[in-house]
Design a protein around this motif. Structure first.
Motif, PDB file in Angstrom:
ATOM      1  N   PHE A  37      -8.792  -0.756  -1.918  1.00  0.00           N
ATOM      2  CA  PHE A  37      -7.689  -1.429  -2.384  1.00  0.00           C
ATOM      3  C   PHE A  37      -6.644  -0.321  -2.655  1.00  0.00           C
ATOM      4  O   PHE A  37      -5.434  -0.448  -2.403  1.00  0.00           O
ATOM      5  CB  PHE A  37      -7.797  -2.653  -3.090  1.00  0.00           C
ATOM      6  N   ILE A  38      -7.172   0.367  -3.885  1.00  0.00           N
ATOM      7  CA  ILE A  38      -6.401   1.311  -4.478  1.00  0.00           C
ATOM      8  C   ILE A  38      -5.988   2.485  -3.253  1.00  0.00           C
ATOM      9  O   ILE A  38      -4.655   2.774  -3.208  1.00  0.00           O
ATOM     10  CB  ILE A  38      -7.166   2.083  -5.539  1.00  0.00           C
ATOM     11  N   VAL A  39      -6.873   2.853  -2.524  1.00  0.00           N
ATOM     12  CA  VAL A  39      -6.506   4.060  -1.556  1.00  0.00           C
ATOM     13  C   VAL A  39      -5.554   3.269  -0.520  1.00  0.00           C
ATOM     14  O   VAL A  39      -4.767   4.112   0.093  1.00  0.00           O
ATOM     15  CB  VAL A  39      -7.888   4.347  -0.748  1.00  0.00           C
ATOM     16  N   GLY A  40      -5.779   1.838   0.148  1.00  0.00           N
ATOM     17  CA  GLY A  40      -4.911   1.374   0.746  1.00  0.00           C
ATOM     18  C   GLY A  40      -3.490   1.346   0.312  1.00  0.00           C
ATOM     19  O   GLY A  40      -2.500   1.675   1.335  1.00  0.00           O
ATOM     20  N   LYS A  41      -3.360   1.180  -0.958  1.00  0.00           N
ATOM     21  CA  LYS A  41      -1.878   1.267  -1.432  1.00  0.00           C
ATOM     22  C   LYS A  41      -1.275   2.789  -1.712  1.00  0.00           C
ATOM     23  O   LYS A  41      -0.069   2.993  -1.423  1.00  0.00           O
ATOM     24  CB  LYS A  41      -1.721   0.534  -2.842  1.00  0.00           C
ATOM     25  N   LEU A  42      -2.254   3.600  -1.965  1.00  0.00           N
ATOM     26  CA  LEU A  42      -1.707   5.049  -2.034  1.00  0.00           C
ATOM     27  C   LEU A  42      -1.370   5.868  -0.703  1.00  0.00           C
ATOM     28  O   LEU A  42      -0.608   6.771  -0.748  1.00  0.00           O
ATOM     29  CB  LEU A  42      -2.676   5.554  -3.052  1.00  0.00           C
ATOM     30  N   SER A  43      -2.387   5.766   0.096  1.00  0.00           N
ATOM     31  CA  SER A  43      -2.567   6.551   1.304  1.00  0.00           C
ATOM     32  C   SER A  43      -1.498   6.448   2.068  1.00  0.00           C
ATOM     33  O   SER A  43      -1.180   7.381   3.235  1.00  0.00           O
ATOM     34  CB  SER A  43      -3.934   6.820   1.787  1.00  0.00           C
ATOM     35  N   GLY A  44      -1.172   5.251   2.526  1.00  0.00           N
ATOM     36  CA  GLY A  44      -0.374   4.818   3.519  1.00  0.00           C
ATOM     37  C   GLY A  44      -1.089   4.857   4.897  1.00  0.00           C
ATOM     38  O   GLY A  44      -1.978   3.673   5.010  1.00  0.00           O
ATOM     39  N   ASP A  45      -0.648   5.394   5.807  1.00  0.00           N
ATOM     40  CA  ASP A  45      -1.291   5.486   6.987  1.00  0.00           C
ATOM     41  C   ASP A  45      -2.357   6.424   7.426  1.00  0.00           C
ATOM     42  O   ASP A  45      -3.018   6.600   8.649  1.00  0.00           O
ATOM     43  CB  ASP A  45      -0.291   5.316   8.225  1.00  0.00           C
ATOM     44  N   SER A  46      -2.819   7.086   6.489  1.00  0.00           N
ATOM     45  CA  SER A  46      -3.683   8.162   6.534  1.00  0.00           C
ATOM     46  C   SER A  46      -5.275   7.656   6.596  1.00  0.00           C
ATOM     47  O   SER A  46      -5.681   7.350   5.546  1.00  0.00           O
ATOM     48  CB  SER A  46      -3.635   9.101   5.530  1.00  0.00           C
ATOM     49  N   LYS A  47      -5.651   7.299   8.085  1.00  0.00           N
ATOM     50  CA  LYS A  47      -7.027   6.722   8.060  1.00  0.00           C
ATOM     51  C   LYS A  47      -8.233   7.707   7.795  1.00  0.00           C
ATOM     52  O   LYS A  47      -9.271   7.451   7.332  1.00  0.00           O
ATOM     53  CB  LYS A  47      -7.186   6.384   9.565  1.00  0.00           C
TER      54      LYS A  47
END
Length: 85
Positions: A37-47
């Motif tokens: 959840f935190i990474v999804g909010k911070l990283s954007g589209d970087s899979k």
């Protein structure tokens, strides 16, 4: 049968406490969900970044559970009178 033996369950050949197992499972799921959840909010589209941080979260949860859940092995010692000579 001892009281502690009643609480143990055999999973994958190991005797473990079911309560410890469930707590460890919820710890793993919680760490993974919070991290994603935190990474999804911070990283954007970087899979790639999501994958790497997700794998690190899984490893952190694994090591926490490694020290949290202790298997209760039953060791049987048998005496053998055979000589190796």
């Amino acid at each position: 049968m001892k009281k502690t033996e009643k609480k143990n369950v055999k999973i994958w050949g190991e005797n473990i406490n079911l309560v410890q197992f469930l707590i460890g499972l919820f710890i793993s799921i919680g760490i993974l969900l919070v991290t994603l959840f935190i990474v999804g909010k911070l990283s954007g589209d970087s899979k790639d970044l999501k994958l790497i941080i997700g794998l690190i979260a899984v490893l952190v949860a694994f090591f926490i559970n490694l020290f949290w859940i202790k298997p209760k092995r039953k060791i049987v010692v048998k005496e053998d009178n055979n000589d190796d000579n």
